[in-house]
Design a protein around this motif. Structure first.
Motif, PDB file in Angstrom:
ATOM      1  N   MET A   1      11.010 -64.884  11.102  1.00 40.13           N
ATOM      2  CA  MET A   1      12.062 -66.319  11.301  1.00 40.13           C
ATOM      3  C   MET A   1      12.904 -65.739  12.458  1.00 40.13           C
ATOM      4  O   MET A   1      13.513 -64.727  12.256  1.00 40.13           O
ATOM      5  CB  MET A   1      12.654 -66.542  10.305  1.00 40.13           C
ATOM      6  N   PRO A   2      13.073 -66.548  13.469  1.00 39.73           N
ATOM      7  CA  PRO A   2      14.096 -66.138  14.396  1.00 39.73           C
ATOM      8  C   PRO A   2      15.423 -66.307  13.975  1.00 39.73           C
ATOM      9  O   PRO A   2      15.858 -66.839  13.101  1.00 39.73           O
ATOM     10  CB  PRO A   2      13.787 -67.240  15.426  1.00 39.73           C
ATOM     11  N   ASP A   3      16.212 -65.333  14.735  1.00 42.47           N
ATOM     12  CA  ASP A   3      17.718 -65.477  14.489  1.00 42.47           C
ATOM     13  C   ASP A   3      18.181 -66.858  14.661  1.00 42.47           C
ATOM     14  O   ASP A   3      18.100 -67.400  15.610  1.00 42.47           O
ATOM     15  CB  ASP A   3      18.409 -64.477  15.480  1.00 42.47           C
ATOM     16  N   ALA A   4      18.727 -67.528  13.625  1.00 42.46           N
ATOM     17  CA  ALA A   4      19.354 -68.726  13.428  1.00 42.46           C
ATOM     18  C   ALA A   4      20.703 -68.970  13.778  1.00 42.46           C
ATOM     19  O   ALA A   4      21.276 -69.878  13.512  1.00 42.46           O
ATOM     20  CB  ALA A   4      18.872 -69.401  12.128  1.00 42.46           C
ATOM     21  N   SER A   5      21.390 -67.813  13.920  1.00 40.42           N
ATOM     22  CA  SER A   5      22.973 -67.943  14.021  1.00 40.42           C
ATOM     23  C   SER A   5      23.180 -68.495  15.198  1.00 40.42           C
ATOM     24  O   SER A   5      22.841 -68.278  16.526  1.00 40.42           O
ATOM     25  CB  SER A   5      23.408 -66.341  14.058  1.00 40.42           C
ATOM     26  N   PHE A   6      24.265 -69.354  15.137  1.00 44.34           N
ATOM     27  CA  PHE A   6      24.789 -70.117  16.366  1.00 44.34           C
ATOM     28  C   PHE A   6      25.837 -69.309  17.141  1.00 44.34           C
ATOM     29  O   PHE A   6      26.433 -69.793  18.022  1.00 44.34           O
ATOM     30  CB  PHE A   6      25.608 -71.572  15.965  1.00 44.34           C
ATOM     31  N   PHE A   7      26.159 -68.098  16.771  1.00 39.69           N
ATOM     32  CA  PHE A   7      26.990 -67.377  17.544  1.00 39.69           C
ATOM     33  C   PHE A   7      26.330 -66.118  17.862  1.00 39.69           C
ATOM     34  O   PHE A   7      26.138 -65.303  17.144  1.00 39.69           O
ATOM     35  CB  PHE A   7      28.191 -66.684  16.670  1.00 39.69           C
TER      36      PHE A   7
END
Length: 353
Positions: A1-7
């Motif tokens: 799963m790709p990095d889903a962080s918005f930061f």
């Protein structure tokens, strides 16, 4: 799963950088050159993440963590497995928070939704409003007559700033916020859905029912105040409602008319403070606490969650319960009632009918 962080992550900090930043001590056999670009909990942190450990309840996660380094409270150093890179601090949470602020500065304040700076052509700004340079007013925001907004402030989509209000510099006014009858200082953050300056709840019995009492005061919010989503702060009736410098208010808090909150206080989610109450400096009020009107909570007092405050609370006190009283007294009563209930049990009265 790709990095889903918005930061997104940046260049990060080395362990030695963190020591210099926070004053934490290098743990045994910990390499100062370890580079960390993120933060995370013990059970999810990866090799480039900093984590922290300050409670024995998470001791079973220490041997399994993949964190690149862990900040450990000094009193728990003996629990650190051999070979786990770590830093030692008197207060692990403070160090962890300081590193988080440095690694992710964009997470400190809400950002504009749209790109660019300036007034959106889809915003409605009265021609008499005074807008300093570097102000962003996003689509569908409404700014009334005579409003003043300071440099660096962002007014988000759908926010309403009513006539005559003043917003200081570097403020963040979230989506669907409504500000009326209010003066805001610098660096104030209002999260989405906050309502400031509506009339307070005031009625007197009349011949035909309840007659409304007019509310003609203001709301004064001083510098560096942060107010969580969907909180409401009523304007004063015949005096101002005031929120002191540096105070932090959580989501869904209700503050009534004429309330004065001091500096650097913390008011947690779903607290309700009735009108004309005075809250001192450095006060901490736990979630879902209810405070009666016309009471005074002294400087530095702490109120446990789910408390009911009916009268004045002394300076520096630690109270809890309903009605709120000194914590030791409250806990002693709870233990007594629990023991009494146990003694009164029998197979007969425990049996379901």
């Amino acid at each position: 799963m790709p990095d889903a962080s918005f930061f997104p992550r940046g260049d990060g900090l080395t362990v030695s950088d963190i020591v210099a930043l926070t004053g934490a001590e290098l743990g045994a056999s910990t390499a100062p050159g370890i580079r960390l670009t993120g933060i995370g909990p013990l059970d999810r942190a990866g090799p480039e993440d900093l984590s922290f450990f300050d409670s024995p309840r998470y001791a079973t996660q220490l041997p399994e963590t993949r964190a690149g380094c862990v900040v450990v409270a000094r009193k728990h150093v003996a629990l650190v497995p051999k070979g786990l890179p770590h830093l030692v601090a008197a207060n692990a949470s403070v160090v962890f928070a300081a590193v988080g602020r440095r690694l992710f500065p964009a997470a400190l304040v809400p950002a504009a939704v749209s790109a660019g700076v300036g007034v959106s052509p889809r915003a409605e700004v009265d021609p008499t409003a005074q807008i300093e340079e570097d102000v962003t007013i996003e689509a569908f925001a409404v700014v009334g007559r005579g409003v003043k907004i300071g440099r660096g402030t962002i007014v988000s989509h759908g926010a309403v700033i009513a006539a005559g209000c003043m917003i200081g510099r570097d403020c963040r006014i979230g989506a669907q916020v409504v500000v009326s009858n209010a003066l805001l200082g610098n660096r104030v953050i209002l999260h989405p859905g906050v309502k400031i300056g509506q009339d307070g709840f005031g009625y007197v019995p009349g011949r035909a029912g309840l007659d409304k009492v007019v509310q003609i005061g203001r709301v004064i919010i001083q510098d560096d105040v942060e107010i969580g989503a969907n909180a409401t702060i009523d304007r004063g009736a015949i005096r101002d409602t005031v929120i002191g410098e540096g105070t932090k208010i959580d989501n869904q808090v209700q503050i009534g008319h004429n309330v004065a909150v001091g500096r650097h206080s913390v008011i947690v989610a779903q607290v309700g403070i009735s009108g004309s109450t005075t809250v001192g400096d450095g006060v901490m009020i736990g979630g879902q606490t209810g405070v009666n009107g016309h009471v005074t909570i002294g400087d530095g007092a702490q109120l446990a969650a789910l408390s009911g405050v009916a009268g004045d609370v002394p300076k520096g006190a630690r109270w809890g319960g309903i009605p709120a009283r000194p914590v030791r007294e409250w806990l002693r009563e709870v233990r007594f009632l629990t023991d009494l209930a146990k003694k009164g049990r029998s197979p007969r009265n425990e049996r379901d009918d």
